[in-house]
Scaffold this motif. Structure first.
Motif, mmCIF file in Angstrom:
data_model
loop_
_atom_site.group_PDB
_atom_site.id
_atom_site.type_symbol
_atom_site.label_atom_id
_atom_site.label_comp_id
_atom_site.label_asym_id
_atom_site.label_seq_id
_atom_site.Cartn_x
_atom_site.Cartn_y
_atom_site.Cartn_z
ATOM 1 N N LEU A 33 0.844 -1.193 0.000
ATOM 2 C CA LEU A 33 0.000 0.000 0.000
ATOM 3 C C LEU A 33 0.877 1.239 0.000
ATOM 4 N N ASP A 34 0.398 2.314 -0.583
ATOM 5 C CA ASP A 34 1.067 3.602 -0.472
ATOM 6 C C ASP A 34 0.024 4.583 0.042
ATOM 7 N N LEU A 35 0.021 4.777 1.345
ATOM 8 C CA LEU A 35 -0.990 5.624 1.965
ATOM 9 C C LEU A 35 -0.489 7.038 2.223
ATOM 10 N N PHE A 36 0.813 7.267 2.017
ATOM 11 C CA PHE A 36 1.331 8.624 2.202
ATOM 12 C C PHE A 36 0.654 9.533 1.186
ATOM 13 N N GLY A 37 0.315 10.717 1.612
ATOM 14 C CA GLY A 37 -0.326 11.676 0.715
ATOM 15 C C GLY A 37 -1.838 11.655 0.794
ATOM 16 N N LEU A 38 -2.403 10.626 1.434
ATOM 17 C CA LEU A 38 -3.858 10.601 1.611
ATOM 18 C C LEU A 38 -4.224 11.451 2.814
ATOM 19 N N SER A 39 -5.392 12.021 2.765
ATOM 20 C CA SER A 39 -5.867 12.823 3.891
ATOM 21 C C SER A 39 -6.359 11.903 4.999
ATOM 22 N N LYS A 73 -9.248 -0.150 7.074
ATOM 23 C CA LYS A 73 -9.418 -0.844 8.346
ATOM 24 C C LYS A 73 -8.109 -0.798 9.120
ATOM 25 N N VAL A 74 -8.205 -0.934 10.440
ATOM 26 C CA VAL A 74 -7.031 -0.876 11.318
ATOM 27 C C VAL A 74 -5.937 -1.862 10.885
ATOM 28 N N PRO A 75 -6.267 -3.115 10.558
ATOM 29 C CA PRO A 75 -5.198 -4.030 10.140
ATOM 30 C C PRO A 75 -4.459 -3.546 8.884
ATOM 31 N N GLN A 76 -5.174 -2.887 7.982
ATOM 32 C CA GLN A 76 -4.529 -2.347 6.787
ATOM 33 C C GLN A 76 -3.574 -1.215 7.155
ATOM 34 N N LEU A 77 -3.993 -0.354 8.072
ATOM 35 C CA LEU A 77 -3.138 0.752 8.507
ATOM 36 C C LEU A 77 -1.896 0.210 9.204
ATOM 37 N N LYS A 78 -2.080 -0.794 10.052
ATOM 38 C CA LYS A 78 -0.954 -1.406 10.757
ATOM 39 C C LYS A 78 -0.003 -2.084 9.769
ATOM 40 N N ALA A 79 -0.552 -2.765 8.770
ATOM 41 C CA ALA A 79 0.281 -3.427 7.768
ATOM 42 C C ALA A 79 1.119 -2.400 7.007
ATOM 43 N N PHE A 80 0.516 -1.256 6.705
ATOM 44 C CA PHE A 80 1.256 -0.204 6.012
ATOM 45 C C PHE A 80 2.380 0.328 6.879
ATOM 46 N N LEU A 81 2.090 0.592 8.154
ATOM 47 C CA LEU A 81 3.120 1.108 9.054
ATOM 48 C C LEU A 81 4.267 0.105 9.197
ATOM 49 N N LYS A 82 3.940 -1.179 9.295
ATOM 50 C CA LYS A 82 4.983 -2.207 9.369
ATOM 51 C C LYS A 82 5.805 -2.222 8.088
ATOM 52 N N GLN A 83 5.118 -2.135 6.960
ATOM 53 C CA GLN A 83 5.773 -2.130 5.647
ATOM 54 C C GLN A 83 6.772 -0.985 5.550
ATOM 55 N N ILE A 118 7.662 1.895 10.386
ATOM 56 C CA ILE A 118 7.265 2.918 11.358
ATOM 57 C C ILE A 118 6.752 2.216 12.608
ATOM 58 N N GLU A 119 7.355 2.517 13.753
ATOM 59 C CA GLU A 119 6.947 1.895 15.006
ATOM 60 C C GLU A 119 5.620 2.481 15.491
ATOM 61 N N PHE A 120 4.809 1.615 16.091
ATOM 62 C CA PHE A 120 3.517 2.033 16.636
ATOM 63 C C PHE A 120 3.138 1.088 17.762
ATOM 64 N N ASP A 121 2.285 1.580 18.636
ATOM 65 C CA ASP A 121 1.765 0.766 19.740
ATOM 66 C C ASP A 121 0.755 -0.218 19.157
ATOM 67 N N SER A 122 0.912 -1.491 19.457
ATOM 68 C CA SER A 122 0.005 -2.499 18.903
ATOM 69 C C SER A 122 -1.440 -2.297 19.355
ATOM 70 N N ASN A 123 -1.629 -1.543 20.438
ATOM 71 C CA ASN A 123 -2.981 -1.247 20.919
ATOM 72 C C ASN A 123 -3.471 0.125 20.477
ATOM 73 N N ALA A 124 -2.755 0.759 19.563
ATOM 74 C CA ALA A 124 -3.109 2.109 19.125
ATOM 75 C C ALA A 124 -4.491 2.123 18.468
ATOM 76 N N LYS A 125 -5.187 3.220 18.673
ATOM 77 C CA LYS A 125 -6.497 3.409 18.057
ATOM 78 C C LYS A 125 -6.310 3.862 16.615
ATOM 79 N N LYS A 126 -7.365 3.728 15.848
ATOM 80 C CA LYS A 126 -7.325 4.078 14.434
ATOM 81 C C LYS A 126 -6.841 5.519 14.234
ATOM 82 N N GLU A 127 -7.327 6.433 15.064
ATOM 83 C CA GLU A 127 -6.954 7.840 14.941
ATOM 84 C C GLU A 127 -5.456 8.036 15.151
#
Length: 86
Positions: free
Chosen positions: A35-41, A49-59, A62-71
């Protein structure tokens, strides 16, 4: 890898998929290309969905809290800072 069953998507390791999730009916998501989500508003990112956002961050490494909310995940992608308690 991102897998789904009955509309529910989760991020699992390849081994976990082969050993467990495949046996209970999960299938790899069709959208497996990077996915290339950079540049999207933030509004556009809300459609993911949250799993898609997490997959992108992993790709992107970018480190993130596994319990992070969508926002919080969206804020990481858009570069917006979230200040707790302000």
């Amino acid at each position: 890898m991102l897998v789904e069953k009955d509309g529910k998507q989760i991020e699992v390791t390849d081994k976990a998929y082969r050993v467990y999730y495949q046996t209970i009916g999960f299938k790899p998501c069709e959208e497996q290309e990077p996915l290339d989500l950079f540049g999207l508003s933030a509004e556009e990112l809300e459609e993911y969905k949250v799993p898609q956002l997490k997959a992108f961050l992993k790709q992107e490494g970018i480190e993130f809290d596994s319990n992070a909310k969508k926002e919080e995940l969206i804020a990481l992608i858009t570069g917006e800072e979230q200040n707790a308690g302000e």
